[in-house]
Scaffold this motif. Structure first.
Motif, short mmCIF file in Angstrom:
data_model
loop_
_atom_site.label_atom_id
_atom_site.label_comp_id
_atom_site.label_asym_id
_atom_site.label_seq_id
_atom_site.Cartn_x
_atom_site.Cartn_y
_atom_site.Cartn_z
N SER A 123 -18.54 8.05 2.62
CA SER A 123 -19.53 8.98 2.41
C SER A 123 -18.59 10.28 2.15
CB SER A 123 -20.32 9.12 3.45
OG SER A 123 -19.77 9.50 4.50
N GLU A 124 -17.17 10.49 2.40
CA GLU A 124 -16.25 11.27 2.37
C GLU A 124 -15.62 11.27 1.24
OE1 GLU A 124 -14.29 11.68 6.20
OE2 GLU A 124 -16.11 12.23 7.47
N ARG A 125 -15.48 10.40 0.48
CA ARG A 125 -14.65 10.25 -0.60
C ARG A 125 -15.22 10.72 -1.93
NH1 ARG A 125 -13.61 3.80 -0.20
NH2 ARG A 125 -12.44 3.85 1.94
N THR A 126 -14.45 11.31 -2.56
CA THR A 126 -14.81 12.24 -4.01
C THR A 126 -14.91 10.64 -4.79
OG1 THR A 126 -12.77 12.39 -4.77
CG2 THR A 126 -13.65 14.31 -3.51
N PRO A 127 -15.68 11.07 -6.03
CA PRO A 127 -15.82 9.90 -6.96
C PRO A 127 -14.50 9.61 -7.53
CG PRO A 127 -17.55 11.87 -7.32
CD PRO A 127 -16.67 12.05 -6.33
N GLN A 175 -12.90 7.39 -5.01
CA GLN A 175 -13.39 5.97 -5.06
C GLN A 175 -12.94 5.41 -6.22
OE1 GLN A 175 -14.92 4.73 -2.35
NE2 GLN A 175 -15.06 2.80 -3.41
N ASN A 176 -12.83 5.64 -7.37
CA ASN A 176 -12.43 5.09 -8.51
C ASN A 176 -10.79 4.50 -8.38
OD1 ASN A 176 -14.78 5.27 -9.97
ND2 ASN A 176 -14.31 7.19 -11.07
N GLU A 177 -10.24 5.84 -7.77
CA GLU A 177 -8.64 5.39 -7.31
C GLU A 177 -8.46 4.32 -6.58
OE1 GLU A 177 -5.01 7.87 -5.51
OE2 GLU A 177 -6.80 8.97 -6.28
N TRP A 178 -9.51 4.10 -5.42
CA TRP A 178 -9.82 3.29 -4.42
C TRP A 178 -9.93 1.77 -5.02
CZ3 TRP A 178 -7.14 1.50 -0.36
CH2 TRP A 178 -7.64 0.69 0.25
N ASP A 179 -10.98 1.62 -6.01
CA ASP A 179 -11.38 0.55 -6.51
C ASP A 179 -10.15 -0.05 -7.47
OD1 ASP A 179 -13.82 0.76 -5.61
OD2 ASP A 179 -14.65 1.85 -7.48
N LEU A 180 -9.36 0.87 -8.11
CA LEU A 180 -8.32 0.26 -8.91
C LEU A 180 -7.16 -0.15 -7.67
CD1 LEU A 180 -8.09 3.06 -11.79
CD2 LEU A 180 -8.71 0.59 -11.91
N LYS A 187 0.83 -1.21 0.04
CA LYS A 187 -0.14 -0.02 0.07
C LYS A 187 0.86 1.04 -0.08
CE LYS A 187 -4.05 -1.79 2.39
NZ LYS A 187 -5.01 -1.78 3.58
N THR A 188 0.30 2.22 -0.86
CA THR A 188 1.09 3.57 -0.86
C THR A 188 0.43 4.47 0.18
OG1 THR A 188 -0.37 4.44 -2.52
CG2 THR A 188 1.41 3.18 -3.24
N ASP A 189 1.32 5.61 0.56
CA ASP A 189 0.59 6.49 1.49
C ASP A 189 -0.67 6.85 1.09
OD1 ASP A 189 2.73 6.26 3.22
OD2 ASP A 189 3.81 8.16 2.15
N ARG A 190 -0.78 7.10 -0.19
CA ARG A 190 -2.03 7.81 -0.76
C ARG A 190 -3.13 6.51 -0.76
NH1 ARG A 190 -5.34 11.90 -2.41
NH2 ARG A 190 -6.75 11.31 -4.20
N SER A 191 -3.05 5.46 -0.95
CA SER A 191 -3.96 4.30 -0.62
C SER A 191 -4.45 4.38 0.80
CB SER A 191 -3.56 3.15 -1.36
OG SER A 191 -2.37 2.60 -0.57
N LYS A 192 -3.53 4.49 1.68
CA LYS A 192 -3.93 4.31 3.09
C LYS A 192 -4.57 5.72 3.34
CE LYS A 192 0.74 2.05 4.22
NZ LYS A 192 1.80 2.16 4.96
N TYR A 193 -4.37 6.66 2.97
CA TYR A 193 -5.05 7.77 2.97
C TYR A 193 -6.37 7.56 2.69
CZ TYR A 193 -7.01 12.50 2.20
OH TYR A 193 -7.90 13.72 2.22
#
Length: 123
Positions: free
Chosen positions: A66-70, A73-78, A53-59
């Motif tokens: 509910s606080e994630r932007t679309p 969320q797309n970035e998290w799905d990938l 996991k990268t720092d960005r993915s941990k963030y």
């Protein structure tokens, strides 16, 4: 006659369990000598994917859904797909193979997409 009734009852209960409880997780579909991925092997693969996991993915992971932007969320799905790939590669290296339970990969099931992706790990 009683034996047939018992068989139908068992089949009915198994079907109800699958319908109301859901199917087993994808990690339980990885088997080596008939035993699912577990114990120290599970931990080894889990740790490998956690360390990737990268720092960005941990963030993004620590943000509420509910606080994630679309875009997040797309970035998290990938990212989840990437981490699952690392986990499954690890399981394959340890000698586990993707051998789904009967019915886990049915055409109309929610697992069908995952089954297509993991087809390369069957043998």
């Amino acid at each position: 006659m009683k034996n047939w009734l018992l068989i139908y009852l068992i089949i009915g209960l198994v079907g109800c369990k699958a319908m109301f409880v859901g199917s087993a997780s994808v990690t339980q579909q990885w088997k080596k000598d008939g035993i699912s991925l577990q114990g120290k092997d599970f931990r080894k693969c889990y740790d490998r994917s956690e360390n990737a996991k990268t720092d960005r993915s941990k963030y993004i992971e620590n943000k509420k859904y509910s606080e994630r932007t679309p875009e997040e969320q797309n970035e998290w799905d990938l990212e989840i797909d990437r981490l699952m790939g690392i986990y499954f590669d690890c399981a394959y290296e340890l000698g586990y193979r993707f051998k789904p339970d009967l019915g886990w990969c049915w055409e109309e099931s929610l697992n069908m997409k995952r089954c297509r992706e993991l087809k390369k790990y069957r043998n």
